[in-house]
Design a protein around this motif. Structure first.
Motif, PDB file in Angstrom:
ATOM      1  N   HIS A  78       0.842  -1.204   0.000  1.00  0.00           N
ATOM      2  CA  HIS A  78       0.000   0.000   0.000  1.00  0.00           C
ATOM      3  C   HIS A  78       0.876   1.253   0.000  1.00  0.00           C
ATOM      4  O   HIS A  78       1.705   1.447   0.891  1.00  0.00           O
ATOM      5  N   LEU A  79       0.690   2.123  -0.996  1.00  0.00           N
ATOM      6  CA  LEU A  79       1.393   3.391  -1.071  1.00  0.00           C
ATOM      7  C   LEU A  79       0.571   4.438  -0.327  1.00  0.00           C
ATOM      8  O   LEU A  79      -0.443   4.927  -0.818  1.00  0.00           O
ATOM      9  N   ALA A  80       1.004   4.758   0.903  1.00  0.00           N
ATOM     10  CA  ALA A  80       0.232   5.665   1.761  1.00  0.00           C
ATOM     11  C   ALA A  80       0.411   7.125   1.367  1.00  0.00           C
ATOM     12  O   ALA A  80      -0.533   7.917   1.466  1.00  0.00           O
ATOM     13  N   LEU A  81       1.623   7.502   0.961  1.00  0.00           N
ATOM     14  CA  LEU A  81       1.909   8.861   0.499  1.00  0.00           C
ATOM     15  C   LEU A  81       2.727   8.764  -0.777  1.00  0.00           C
ATOM     16  O   LEU A  81       3.736   8.060  -0.820  1.00  0.00           O
ATOM     17  N   ASP A  82       2.300   9.488  -1.781  1.00  0.00           N
ATOM     18  CA  ASP A  82       2.931   9.395  -3.098  1.00  0.00           C
ATOM     19  C   ASP A  82       3.423  10.776  -3.532  1.00  0.00           C
ATOM     20  O   ASP A  82       2.650  11.607  -4.019  1.00  0.00           O
ATOM     21  N   ASN A  83       4.704  11.048  -3.271  1.00  0.00           N
ATOM     22  CA  ASN A  83       5.336  12.295  -3.729  1.00  0.00           C
ATOM     23  C   ASN A  83       4.605  13.529  -3.200  1.00  0.00           C
ATOM     24  O   ASN A  83       4.334  14.488  -3.932  1.00  0.00           O
ATOM     25  N   VAL A  84       4.312  13.537  -1.897  1.00  0.00           N
ATOM     26  CA  VAL A  84       3.552  14.622  -1.277  1.00  0.00           C
ATOM     27  C   VAL A  84       4.490  15.731  -0.805  1.00  0.00           C
ATOM     28  O   VAL A  84       5.475  15.485  -0.119  1.00  0.00           O
ATOM     29  N   SER A  85       4.150  16.955  -1.172  1.00  0.00           N
ATOM     30  CA  SER A  85       4.865  18.138  -0.699  1.00  0.00           C
ATOM     31  C   SER A  85       3.843  19.094  -0.078  1.00  0.00           C
ATOM     32  O   SER A  85       2.789  19.339  -0.658  1.00  0.00           O
ATOM     33  N   ILE A  86       4.174  19.620   1.106  1.00  0.00           N
ATOM     34  CA  ILE A  86       3.331  20.642   1.732  1.00  0.00           C
ATOM     35  C   ILE A  86       4.232  21.674   2.392  1.00  0.00           C
ATOM     36  O   ILE A  86       5.373  21.382   2.758  1.00  0.00           O
ATOM     37  N   SER A  87       3.704  22.887   2.536  1.00  0.00           N
ATOM     38  CA  SER A  87       4.413  23.954   3.231  1.00  0.00           C
ATOM     39  C   SER A  87       3.450  24.593   4.219  1.00  0.00           C
ATOM     40  O   SER A  87       2.375  25.063   3.830  1.00  0.00           O
ATOM     41  N   VAL A  88       3.831  24.599   5.510  1.00  0.00           N
ATOM     42  CA  VAL A  88       2.977  25.131   6.570  1.00  0.00           C
ATOM     43  C   VAL A  88       3.550  26.467   7.034  1.00  0.00           C
ATOM     44  O   VAL A  88       4.583  26.499   7.700  1.00  0.00           O
ATOM     45  N   PRO A  89       2.919  27.591   6.678  1.00  0.00           N
ATOM     46  CA  PRO A  89       3.427  28.898   7.107  1.00  0.00           C
ATOM     47  C   PRO A  89       3.358  29.051   8.628  1.00  0.00           C
ATOM     48  O   PRO A  89       2.431  28.539   9.265  1.00  0.00           O
ATOM     49  N   ALA A  90       4.347  29.741   9.187  1.00  0.00           N
ATOM     50  CA  ALA A  90       4.375  29.976  10.634  1.00  0.00           C
ATOM     51  C   ALA A  90       3.209  30.871  11.048  1.00  0.00           C
ATOM     52  O   ALA A  90       2.750  31.723  10.287  1.00  0.00           O
ATOM     53  N   ASN A  91       2.729  30.639  12.284  1.00  0.00           N
ATOM     54  CA  ASN A  91       1.684  31.458  12.893  1.00  0.00           C
ATOM     55  C   ASN A  91       0.396  31.464  12.072  1.00  0.00           C
ATOM     56  O   ASN A  91      -0.259  32.485  11.898  1.00  0.00           O
ATOM     57  N   THR A  92       0.036  30.280  11.553  1.00  0.00           N
ATOM     58  CA  THR A  92      -1.221  30.121  10.827  1.00  0.00           C
ATOM     59  C   THR A  92      -1.920  28.860  11.312  1.00  0.00           C
ATOM     60  O   THR A  92      -1.336  28.036  12.019  1.00  0.00           O
TER      61      THR A  92
END
Length: 310
Positions: free
Chosen positions: A16-30
């Motif tokens: 099972h491929l749970a995550l496939d080439n996932v990119s995320i960016s979480v800005p500070a103080n949000t």
């Protein structure tokens, strides 16, 4: 500035491929909404951020540098599956968990007293966890999650089991944490809460990031050039302006005015719609209909699934 970034993360369990080439960016103080259907890969990503498990591929960054093991002390995690020891006393357990986060006994006691007073649960200090209601136990777990004042908080379905009053109390605390400089990753299926609380979102479906951005931009981008008009006058006058550029979708009466929704069919004609309405009817209100996050969630997931059948 971002507090957390994942680049091209992949995670596989057996076949099972749970995550496939996932990119995320979480800005500070949000407040960052992590969304997706059941089984999409959200929980796997949360566990990777918490360093409960490691990615097979990809890179993780915390405050702009490669993530390291000690960063876990700057993270607070409230999982959907609550994890209090039922036979322990509430205060004893809260103190134990606080000290695991690196607080001294003295500091932990002071902070726990403050939060127990704030949530009005002082009387439960010497009760066993098994005596607590689900909502009360969640209050305790919320407290031990935020007690060490981490830079990044991860809440997975935090309002589950709360009545409306306590859910509102928790929302106020989450907004208060943000105002004090904390960053929050908020995972939920409640799109109303997403619209109310989140600044940015990421929608994961079938192990992939299929939609991300600032929530206002996302909603605006999925608008369909539909406008709601509140007016006084004859519906026939309103209909008279509807030609090749516009389509009258719906009309109804509310308590004070007549209302109609009109779709602009020609992209260059949005600005002309109001000017064409004014001679025909008395316009009381004129607003673009922006789709809800619930509508967007359903549309994007269904479209992705139909395009990626396997």
């Amino acid at each position: 500035m971002e507090i957390f970034r994942a680049e091209n993360v992949e995670k596989k369990f057996a076949n099972h491929l749970a995550l496939d080439n996932v990119s995320i960016s979480v800005p500070a103080n949000t407040i960052f909404g992590l969304l997706g259907p059941n089984g999409a890969g959200k929980t796997t990503l949360i566990r990777i951020i918490n360093q409960i498990t490691a990615p097979d591929k990809g890179q993780l960054f915390f405050e702009g540098r490669p993530m390291k093991g000690s960063d876990v002390f700057q993270i607070g995690y409230l999982p959907e599956e609550r994890g209090l020891y039922k036979k322990m006393k509430v205060g004893e357990q809260a103190l134990y968990l606080a000290m695991l986060k690196g607080l001294s006994k003295h500091d932990a006691m002071e902070k726990l007293k403050y939060w127990f007073r704030k949530f009005e649960i002082q009387a439960w200090w010497d009760k066993k966890v098994e005596e607590l209601s689900k909502g009360m136990a969640q209050k305790v777990q919320f407290i031990v999650t935020v007690l060490h004042e981490p830079k990044l908080l991860i809440f997975d379905e935090p309002f589950s089991g709360f009545d409306p009053i306590n859910a509102n109390l928790l929302k106020e605390e989450i907004l208060g944490l943000k105002s004090r400089g904390c960053t929050i990753i908020f995972s939920t299926h409640n799109m109303g809460s997403v619209e109310e609380l989140c600044d940015n979102i990421c929608l994961i479906n079938k192990s992939r990031n299929i939609l991300s951005g600032h929530i206002d931009d996302v909603r605006k981008n999925y608008g369909e050039n539909i406008y709601e008009v509140g007016y006084r006058g004859d519906i026939s006058s309103l209909k008279s302006i509807v030609g090749p550029d516009y389509e009258l979708l719906k009309e109804w009466d509310d308590k004070y005015t007549k209302r109609a929704t009109i779709k602009v069919l020609t992209p260059t004609q949005e600005n002309r719609l109001l000017s064409q309405l004014l001679p025909s009817v008395e316009v009381m209100s004129f607003n673009e209909v922006i789709p809800s996050m619930n509508d967007i969630f359903i549309k994007v997931v269904q479209n992705y699934n139909s395009e990626n059948k396997n």
